[in-house]
Write an enzyme that holds these catalytic residues in place. Sequence first.
Site, PDB file in Angstrom:
ATOM      1  CG  HIS A  43      -0.359   0.236   2.521  1.00 48.14           C
ATOM      2  ND1 HIS A  43      -0.049  -0.792   3.394  1.00 48.14           N
ATOM      3  CD2 HIS A  43       0.000   1.380   3.147  1.00 48.14           C
ATOM      4  CE1 HIS A  43       0.471  -0.277   4.497  1.00 48.14           C
ATOM      5  NE2 HIS A  43       0.517   1.027   4.374  1.00 48.14           N
ATOM      6  CG  ASP A  86      -0.012  -4.053   2.875  1.00 43.44           C
ATOM      7  OD1 ASP A  86       0.224  -3.473   1.795  1.00 43.44           O
ATOM      8  OD2 ASP A  86      -0.186  -3.440   3.939  1.00 43.44           O
ATOM      9  CB  SER A 164       3.238   1.897   5.951  1.00 46.04           C
ATOM     10  OG  SER A 164       2.084   2.141   6.705  1.00 46.04           O
TER      11      SER A 164
END
Length: 320
Positions: A43, A86, A164
């Site tokens: 992402h 992910d 992230s």
Amino acid sequence: MAGKTFLGLLYAQLNVTGVVEVPEGNGSGVVWDGNGHIVTNYHVVGNALSRNPSPGQVVARVNILASEGVQKNFEAKLIGADRSKDLAVLKVEASGDLLKPIKVGKSAVLRVGQQCLAIGNPFGFDHTLTVGVISGLDRDIFSQAGVTIGGGIQTDAAINPGNSGGPLLDSRGNMIGINTAIFTQTGTSAGVGFAIPSSTVLKIVPQLIQFGKAVRAGLNVEIAPDLVANQLNVRNGVLVLQVAGNSLAAKAGLLPTNRGFAGNIVLGDVIVAIDEKPIKNKAELFKILDDYNIGDKVILKIQRGSEILELPLVLEETSF
């Protein structure tokens, strides 16, 4: 140590999606090997990947922090991506002295209360390290693809948008996970963060490097969404919608859902267990299959009408 593994991945926009947030934005990553492979969250580069780039195309700009504190910028090309887990692998053309691969630890031996460290780029504040403890294990993380990532690590180390894709480390500096999500009602850290366990990373990343995608063992059948199954009065197990024609599942006799001569829906097989492991919904099915490899033999317990049957089956690479 921290400077050797931190990366700033600069594409995508912040996307607040709800209480459990998997935000896009300035992100982080780790140097995987001396060949320039970079591991981050899918992402983090999601906006670039949504334009359907092919492997080898530039999808991000990466800042590598050298050991002497100097930042150097590189264009990163896409090698492979797995939206369901992910994870994405990029590649930069950087000299060997800049590429200090991360040491990967074992997430399977973690204990609640163990110290951990998160490295990242929260809100654009690069080179940030936060410290906390493992506050939970074996959590389910729901990826943007709607698939559950099992075995998630929960931590109270401050994780915010920008962390992230960065590493979660143990006290020895070994990577035990990839930071991926936070639990929030405000868009900022509320003391509950989640990381993809290193065991999952170790399984998926080599496949992304070799094949450009994750090669996943499965049944090669299409499963009905839980909502559709409930509307068809399937309350336990997963309903088979389609079975690939040349698949081992078709050869084993697994039946899809069809329409009868009068246009009525004739339910296909309902899978209620694999090797005696009960399955209540679609997420549980994928979570169980994650523990298997292509070629493994399993026993499906299926409900066919009023009968409960056992069906031997060999798992194969799935196209669904």
